[in-house]
Structures are given as structure tokens and as C-alpha cells.
Design an enzyme around this catalytic site. Structure first.
Site, PDB file in Angstrom:
ATOM      1  N   SER A 272      41.156  47.754  33.859  1.00  0.00           N
ATOM      2  CA  SER A 272      40.970  47.112  35.155  1.00  0.00           C
ATOM      3  C   SER A 272      41.110  45.613  34.964  1.00  0.00           C
ATOM      4  O   SER A 272      41.201  45.127  33.842  1.00  0.00           O
ATOM      5  CB  SER A 272      39.584  47.429  35.712  1.00  0.00           C
ATOM      6  OG  SER A 272      38.620  46.735  34.953  1.00  0.00           O
ATOM      7  N   LYS A 273      41.104  44.912  36.047  1.00  0.00           N
ATOM      8  CA  LYS A 273      41.210  43.446  36.026  1.00  0.00           C
ATOM      9  C   LYS A 273      40.149  42.844  35.102  1.00  0.00           C
ATOM     10  O   LYS A 273      40.358  41.807  34.496  1.00  0.00           O
ATOM     11  CB  LYS A 273      41.016  42.896  37.442  1.00  0.00           C
ATOM     12  CG  LYS A 273      42.323  42.773  38.183  1.00  0.00           C
ATOM     13  CD  LYS A 273      43.008  41.449  37.841  1.00  0.00           C
ATOM     14  CE  LYS A 273      44.412  41.386  38.357  1.00  0.00           C
ATOM     15  NZ  LYS A 273      45.190  40.337  37.664  1.00  0.00           N
TER      16      LYS A 273
END
Ligand code: GLU
Length: 514
Positions: A272-273
Site C-alpha cells: 500500500s502507499k
């Protein structure tokens, strides 16, 4: 009907190369965002396998989510693929025998297949309201059951259902999942994956406005486009029994599937980010060499052999086999990625390196495109002076910044100045060096590495002959010329600055360090 290429009970083996079936693979992105690095890996593997097998690689745009799909995302995805070196034989911009390759342009086809499936009893119209469906699911949850459609509309006579639709009653179209039995997916990565049909919901093929859903479109297209192999992310595995059952309802054999392991962060959680950039274009913008990106993404679940870390797109094509993909272990380590970027950059051909660094230097306002072409040799020499110290193209401007500041405003780093000031004889030595070196640096060309080397050797001799300690000259000199305590070879810097700027900076240093 497509020939069944493989059906086995355990982990499948490679499909023999001698088969005379044309391998047709596809990458089917949804343009609802930029190209995700997981999607880029999927594209690479499908492409590589098609190329290796002398097959066809199709690009299909799955843009049925009209609210979230944009032309900009589509263009960015295609651009990202080209950047990686992936080309497609059929698809947007190329055409092909199964046009169109954009799902929103294929709605008539889906409607025809939908009607056929309804007529043949493989699909049915469902009139249940959203409220009713919620009640059913709530009751199932309360009873500890998995929420699913209770199939209330299955029994409605097809002619009656058609009348109700024609009278304006909203309805979805659901797939009639066979009662009982199992669906076995001979996955090329995981071996047979078996789903009990009772686990599969009567899923929605078309919404009340007639728009088709993902699972439905994919099957129509994969069959129409004669796709033989589907390599895609593991997150699609639960869709696969739905799709396989639909293929069977259409009287077709499904393609062979290979579900690629999820790419996880070093914390073993879904990427994820939080753990780093997830979009391909972030890496491009940061100045990762595309070859490094290809290499690194391929290592997410696949390897060339036990020992080779660095390999090319050509190696991938020569060796890729979906059965060689691992079931897990796709760990995305940003540190390793950065290291790999550096490996590629350090070995890159100077012409290509200059071309790829140029946008970053322009963006930083250091040189214009015109200046870059006028002073190409100088720029290449500047890159060579720093190549070993950068890992990304984007790191170059910061390293070259000292070359673009006014001579009396070189930024002295604290450490550099401290080191310089430690040398008591700094001013005398700088002055003596300037007098001695001035004629020798006249017309020094940074790409004339032999002359730069001669100056380097001569300076060392001069230092020794004059009984000067190396740091006494080099610390103040480096500070005066670059402002930094480390960095490029000092003689490369002198040549890059040229005689005039070198002399001015030394003069300024004599004043500033006095
Ligand atoms: N459009 C789907 C996605 O982007 C493709 C799934 C598939 O390959 O079947 O995830």
C-alpha cells in the site's frame, strides 16, 4: 472450441512447446487509476509468455466502470507499458481481428450473449429489491450462514420475466450456478484449485440498466478473443469459478489460468502507499531505469534461476514459464529496488544515460534543452563524474548543483568548511596552487580524460615537491570549488568548471576561508 491444453491433478507442468495451438494472452487493465506495479508485473508476465511461445499479446481495456474510468488513466497505462518495453499485437491503437478492444464499445455483443444465456436457461432475471436482498443477507448472517442470494427469482418463468421487464420493472440478470458439483481450476501456479459450486453465488451478470459486470464481460471477451492463457493477480482467484462456469454454460473450454502471488511489503502485508509507491509512474517520475523496474518486478514471484538477480527483458522472454511462478514470496523491498536501480544506472550506456537524465536537469532549471544539445559532451562528462554516486536519474541535479551556482556564492557545507579551516596553511597553499595551476587548466576539456589525468598526477607531484600535506590543499580546494566535503573527483570538477570559474572560485575561497 479451444483445445484443452492441460488438465491435471497436481501441480501442472509446462505446456510442451511443440503444441500447434497459437498462444493468445492478454492484459486487461481497468483505466480507473494509474498503472499499479502489480498490474505492470501481470502485463510483463503475459507479454513475456506470449513472446516466448511465439503467440499473440492482446491489450484489452476494461472500462465498464464508466464513473471511474478516464481517458487520462488509459493513456497513462498504455504509456507505462511502452516505457517498460511491452508492445501489443492487438488492442487500442493497433486494431486486430477481434475489434473493438475497449469493453464499452462491446456492449451490443454482451447484450446478445446475455439474451442467449437467458434463452438457454443459464441466466435469469431477478426482480428482488435492494431492501429484500439486505433482509435476506441480514437473516443469513444472524443464522451464521455466508450471505448469498437466496435464488428467489430462479423459478420465475422466462416469458413472464420478459413481460415484467417490458412493463418497466427493474431487474438484474443473474447467472444460474449449477446445483451441486465442483469446479476445478487447474491453476498453472497452484495446481488444482477446487471450489464447491454451492460456494458460488448466483452472481449478477447485468445491472438493471443492462450494463454488464466484470465477470461477464471478461468471459465474453476471453472467449471471443480466443484467449488461451490468463495470468492475473491472486485477488482474482475467487472470480475464476464464476468465469469457468460461464465458459462451460457457453459450451466452451475456459483458458488456462495462472494466479500470481500477491505482492507484499517487507512487513508481509498487502502493498500500500504506506509501504511505498504503488504506481508505476511514481517510479518513473523518481528516475528509476525502466530496465531495473522490469527486472525487479519480474522477481516478484518469479526467478530466472537460483542465483541470477540481474537479467533483462530478453532473458525473461527466453525463460518465462508460468509454472515457474511461486505461490507466495513476492516481497517488494524498496531498498533492494533502489539498489537494483543503481546497478542499472552504473552500467548504462552514456548516451542513454544522458538522454534519461536530461529531463531532470531541465526540470531543476540547470540547463535548457538547447544548452543540453549544445553542450552535450560537457553534460556527458558531468554525468560520468557522478554516475557512481547516484542510483536514480533524479539524483543527478542535486549532485551537479555546485556547477550552476555563481562563483562567489558556492554553498559551503558545514563539514566542508570545518575541514578546510582545520588547514592552517590553507590561504597560502590555495594561492600557490592557483598560481601554479592557472596555465595548466587553461582550455581543459572535461571529456579529455587523459589531460585531466595528467593534471591530477602533476598536482600530486607538485604537492609532494612542495612538502604540502594532501589535506592542506585538497580540503580547502574542494570546499572552494564545490562547497562539499566529498563527491566527484576534484580534477573532474576543475575540468567541468573550466579555467575561469575554477580561478574565480579559488579566489573567492581565499577570501572566504581567510
Ligand atoms: N480488469 C481487471 C483488473 O484490472 C482484469 C482482470 C482479469 O485479468 O481478468 O483487475
Amino acid at each position: 472450441m479451444l483445445p484443452r491444453l492441460f488438465f491435471g491433478n497436481s501441480r501442472p507442468r509446462a505446456v510442451p512447446k511443440t503444441t500447434n495451438v497459437t498462444f493468445r494472452l492478454r492484459y486487461a487493465p481497468s483505466p480507473t487509476g494509474y498503472l499499479h506495479i502489480g498490474g505492470a508485473r501481470t502485463a510483463l508476465f503475459n507479454w513475456a509468455y506470449a513472446r516466448r511461445m511465439g503467440g499473440v499479446f492482446v491489450l484489452r481495456v476494461e472500462d465498464t466502470d464508466r464513473a471511474r474510468s478516464t481517458d487520462e488513466y488509459e493513456a497513462a497505462i498504455l504509456d507505462g507499458m511502452r516505457w517498460l518495453g511491452i508492445d501489443w499485437d492487438e488492442g487500442p491503437g493497433v486494431g486486430g481481428p477481434f475489434e473493438p478492444y475497449r469493453q464499452t464499445e462491446r456492449f451490443d455483443r454482451y447484450a446478445a450473449v446475455r439474451e442467449r444465456l437467458i434463452d438457454e436457461g443459464h441466466a435469469y432475471r431477478c426482480f428482488c429489491s435492494a431492501e429484500r436482498l439486505t433482509e435476506v443477507r441480514d437473516a443469513q448472517r444472524a443464522a451464521g450462514d455466508t450471505p448469498r442470494y437466496d435464488r428467489a427469482c430462479r423459478g420465475i418463468d422466462a416469458a413472464e420475466a420478459r413481460r415484467r421487464v417490458e412493463a418497466g420493472e427493474p431487474a438484474v440478470v443473474r447467472f444460474r450456478v449449477p446445483e451441486g458439483g465442483e469446479t476445478v481450476i487447474p491453476d498453472l501456479v497452484s495446481g488444482d484449485v477446487t471450489f464447491s459450486n454451492t460456494e458460488v453465488d448466483d452472481w449478477i451478470m447485468a445491472r438493471p440498466d443492462g450494463s454488464p459486470t466484470y465477470n461477464f464481460c471478461v468471459v465474453c471477451d476471453d472467449s471471443d478473443m480466443q484467449i488461451t492463457h490468463v495470468l492475473r493477480g491472486e485477488e482474482h482467484l475467487t472470480n475464476t469459478p464464476k468465469q469457468v462456469l460461464l465458459f462451460r454454460a457457453l459450451g466452451l473450454e475456459p483458458p488456462l489460468y495462472a494466479h500470481l502471488p500477491l505482492m507484499l511489503g517487507t512487513d508481509k502485508k498487502k502493498l500500500s502507499k504506506r509501504t511505498g509507491d504503488t504506481s508505476l509512474q511514481d517510479y518513473r517520475a523518481k528516475g528509476y531505469p525502466p530496465e531495473a523496474v522490469v527486472n525487479f518486478l519480474c522477481l516478484q514471484g518469479w526467478s530466472l534461476d537460483d542465483k541470477t538477480t540481474i537479467f533483462s527483458l530478453a532473458d525473461l522472454v527466453a525463460n518465462f514459464e508460468p509454472t515457474g511462478v511461486s505461490r507466495g514470496g513476492a516481497i517488494f523491498d524498496p531498498e533492494k529496488f533502489l539498489w537494483m536501480a543503481g546497478e542499472y544506472l552504473h552500467a548504462e550506456d552514456i548516451e542513454s544515460l544522458a538522454e534519461r537524465c536530461a529531463p531532470f536537469v531541465i526540470e531543476a532549471g540547470q540547463m535548457t534543452a538547447d544548452e543540453l544539445s549544445e553542450r552535450g559532451a560537457w553534460f556527458r562528462a558531468a554525468i560520468e563524474s557522478e554516475r557512481e554516486r547516484i542510483r536514480l536519474y533524479s539524483e543527478l541535479p542535486a549532485r551537479l548543483a555546485y556547477l550552476f551556482v555563481p562563483d562567489d556564492a558556492v554553498v559551503y557545507e558545514e563539514k566542508a568548511e570545518k575541514n578546510a579551516r582545520k588547514q592552517e596553511e590553507r590561504v597560502t597553499v590555495l594561492r600557490a596552487f592557483l598560481d601554479w595551476a592557472a596555465p595548466q587548466i587553461e582550455g581543459l576539456d572535461p571529456s579529455d580524460t587523459a589531460r585531466v589525468a595528467t593534471l591530477r598526477d602533476a598536482t600530486r607531484d607538485w604537492v609532494k615537491e612542495n612538502d604540502i600535506k594532501f589535506p592542506t590543499l585538497f580540503q580547502p580546494l574542494r570546499c572552494a570549488l564545490t562547497g562539499a566535503s566529498g563527491g566527484a573527483d576534484l580534477f573532474d570538477s576543475i575540468a567541468l568548471l573550466g579555467a575561469q570559474h575554477t580561478k574565480r572560485r579559488i579566489e573567492a575561497g581565499i577570501t572566504r576561508l581567510a
